[in-house]
Design a protein around this motif. Structure first.
Motif, mmCIF file in Angstrom:
data_model
loop_
_atom_site.group_PDB
_atom_site.id
_atom_site.type_symbol
_atom_site.label_atom_id
_atom_site.label_comp_id
_atom_site.label_asym_id
_atom_site.label_seq_id
_atom_site.Cartn_x
_atom_site.Cartn_y
_atom_site.Cartn_z
ATOM 1 N N ALA A 1 37.293 20.485 31.769
ATOM 2 C CA ALA A 1 36.814 20.853 33.108
ATOM 3 C C ALA A 1 37.997 21.142 34.027
ATOM 4 N N GLY A 2 39.054 20.365 33.896
ATOM 5 C CA GLY A 2 40.250 20.586 34.706
ATOM 6 C C GLY A 2 40.889 21.933 34.433
ATOM 7 N N LEU A 3 40.984 22.288 33.159
ATOM 8 C CA LEU A 3 41.577 23.582 32.796
ATOM 9 C C LEU A 3 40.733 24.746 33.312
ATOM 10 N N VAL A 4 39.422 24.616 33.210
ATOM 11 C CA VAL A 4 38.528 25.667 33.710
ATOM 12 C C VAL A 4 38.650 25.775 35.229
ATOM 13 N N ALA A 5 38.607 24.645 35.917
ATOM 14 C CA ALA A 5 38.705 24.655 37.383
ATOM 15 C C ALA A 5 40.047 25.225 37.842
ATOM 16 N N ALA A 6 41.122 24.871 37.148
ATOM 17 C CA ALA A 6 42.446 25.398 37.504
ATOM 18 C C ALA A 6 42.507 26.902 37.274
ATOM 19 N N ALA A 7 41.918 27.369 36.175
ATOM 20 C CA ALA A 7 41.901 28.811 35.899
ATOM 21 C C ALA A 7 41.129 29.567 36.980
ATOM 22 N N VAL A 8 40.014 29.002 37.415
ATOM 23 C CA VAL A 8 39.235 29.619 38.495
ATOM 24 C C VAL A 8 40.065 29.638 39.780
ATOM 25 N N SER A 9 40.738 28.538 40.068
ATOM 26 C CA SER A 9 41.562 28.450 41.277
ATOM 27 C C SER A 9 42.698 29.477 41.260
ATOM 28 N N VAL A 10 43.383 29.591 40.133
ATOM 29 C CA VAL A 10 44.467 30.580 40.009
ATOM 30 C C VAL A 10 43.916 31.996 40.180
ATOM 31 N N THR A 11 42.773 32.262 39.581
ATOM 32 C CA THR A 11 42.167 33.596 39.673
ATOM 33 C C THR A 11 41.776 33.938 41.103
ATOM 34 N N VAL A 12 41.143 33.001 41.782
ATOM 35 C CA VAL A 12 40.727 33.249 43.172
ATOM 36 C C VAL A 12 41.945 33.435 44.068
ATOM 37 N N SER A 13 42.925 32.544 43.956
ATOM 38 C CA SER A 13 44.140 32.661 44.780
ATOM 39 C C SER A 13 44.862 33.962 44.491
ATOM 40 N N GLY A 14 45.049 34.268 43.233
ATOM 41 C CA GLY A 14 45.742 35.502 42.860
ATOM 42 C C GLY A 14 45.025 36.744 43.353
ATOM 43 N N THR A 15 43.706 36.737 43.252
ATOM 44 C CA THR A 15 42.921 37.884 43.705
ATOM 45 C C THR A 15 43.027 38.056 45.214
ATOM 46 N N LEU A 16 42.839 36.945 45.947
ATOM 47 C CA LEU A 16 42.869 37.039 47.412
ATOM 48 C C LEU A 16 44.262 37.280 47.956
ATOM 49 N N TRP A 17 45.255 36.615 47.385
ATOM 50 C CA TRP A 17 46.605 36.667 47.942
ATOM 51 C C TRP A 17 47.429 37.836 47.429
ATOM 52 N N TYR A 18 47.072 38.372 46.266
ATOM 53 C CA TYR A 18 47.869 39.465 45.700
ATOM 54 C C TYR A 18 47.022 40.712 45.448
ATOM 55 N N GLY A 19 45.896 40.531 44.787
ATOM 56 C CA GLY A 19 45.076 41.673 44.396
ATOM 57 C C GLY A 19 44.518 42.459 45.567
ATOM 58 N N VAL A 20 43.873 41.764 46.486
ATOM 59 C CA VAL A 20 43.246 42.439 47.629
ATOM 60 C C VAL A 20 44.278 43.204 48.461
ATOM 61 N N PRO A 21 45.414 42.593 48.843
ATOM 62 C CA PRO A 21 46.396 43.368 49.606
ATOM 63 C C PRO A 21 46.944 44.577 48.838
ATOM 64 N N ARG A 22 47.117 44.445 47.523
ATOM 65 C CA ARG A 22 47.609 45.575 46.716
ATOM 66 C C ARG A 22 46.616 46.733 46.722
ATOM 67 N N VAL A 23 45.328 46.412 46.589
ATOM 68 C CA VAL A 23 44.300 47.457 46.599
ATOM 69 C C VAL A 23 44.291 48.148 47.964
ATOM 70 N N LEU A 24 44.324 47.368 49.031
ATOM 71 C CA LEU A 24 44.327 47.967 50.374
ATOM 72 C C LEU A 24 45.584 48.770 50.621
ATOM 73 N N ARG A 25 46.713 48.317 50.115
ATOM 74 C CA ARG A 25 47.965 49.045 50.274
ATOM 75 C C ARG A 25 47.896 50.401 49.594
ATOM 76 N N ARG A 26 47.338 50.415 48.383
ATOM 77 C CA ARG A 26 47.206 51.681 47.643
ATOM 78 C C ARG A 26 46.315 52.656 48.391
ATOM 79 N N ARG A 27 45.232 52.149 48.985
ATOM 80 C CA ARG A 27 44.340 53.013 49.751
ATOM 81 C C ARG A 27 45.065 53.673 50.913
ATOM 82 N N HIS A 28 45.931 52.922 51.586
ATOM 83 C CA HIS A 28 46.648 53.447 52.752
ATOM 84 C C HIS A 28 47.770 54.392 52.345
ATOM 85 N N LEU A 29 48.250 54.272 51.114
ATOM 86 C CA LEU A 29 49.332 55.135 50.655
ATOM 87 C C LEU A 29 48.821 56.479 50.160
ATOM 88 N N THR A 30 47.526 56.552 49.869
ATOM 89 C CA THR A 30 46.994 57.818 49.350
ATOM 90 C C THR A 30 46.373 58.652 50.423
#
Length: 157
Positions: free
Chosen positions: A128-157
């Protein structure tokens, strides 16, 4: 690629604005990291600490080390500024502070996720700990890195 605001703004003013924006971001991160680190420092003094399994103590020590390292990274820009104040190094200070903030944010995400791993491991199971940690890493990575990268690409095109 700079914005119209960046192009119209004199270099010294841009550096001052960038520094002030970085300080605001670091203040937000610093509060969370300090609270987490402070909490982690109290854990070994609780009665239940001795009941932790060896692997849980190893996870705890890794989390504590990561939290202390994260704290060092997000406080370092203050030291840079204090020591290099009025030395004509503002460009270097802003660049170094930006790097510290980025690495500190990455470590904060990892430390937070590892705390989740430890808590779920103790409360439920290692799986359960490994699953919860994987979910946490995925959510943090998506919000903190993925979302800004997608928005940045939109503004560059």
């Amino acid at each position: 690629m700079g914005t119209k605001r960046d192009e119209d703004e004199p270099s010294a003013e841009r550096l001052t604005r960038n520094w002030n924006e970085l300080l605001q971001e670091l203040r937000v991160m610093q509060t969370g990291v300090q609270i987490l680190t402070g909490f982690l420092l109290t854990v070994p003094f609780s009665d239940r600490f001795t009941a932790l399994e060896d692997h849980q103590k190893v996870i705890y020590l890794g989390v504590l080390g990561g939290a202390v390292l994260t704290t060092a990274l997000i406080v370092a820009p203050v030291s840079f500024h204090r020591i290099l104040f009025r030395q004509g190094e503002r460009d270097w200070i802003v660049e170094a502070a930006n790097k510290c903030a980025r690495v500190g944010l990455l470590l904060f995400g990892l430390v937070s996720s590892t705390v989740v791993l430890l808590v779920f491991d103790i409360a439920v199971s290692t799986t359960a700990g490994l699953v919860a940690a994987a979910v946490s890493v995925t959510v943090s990575g998506t919000l903190w890195y993925g979302v800004p990268r997608v928005l940045r690409r939109r503004h560059l095109t």
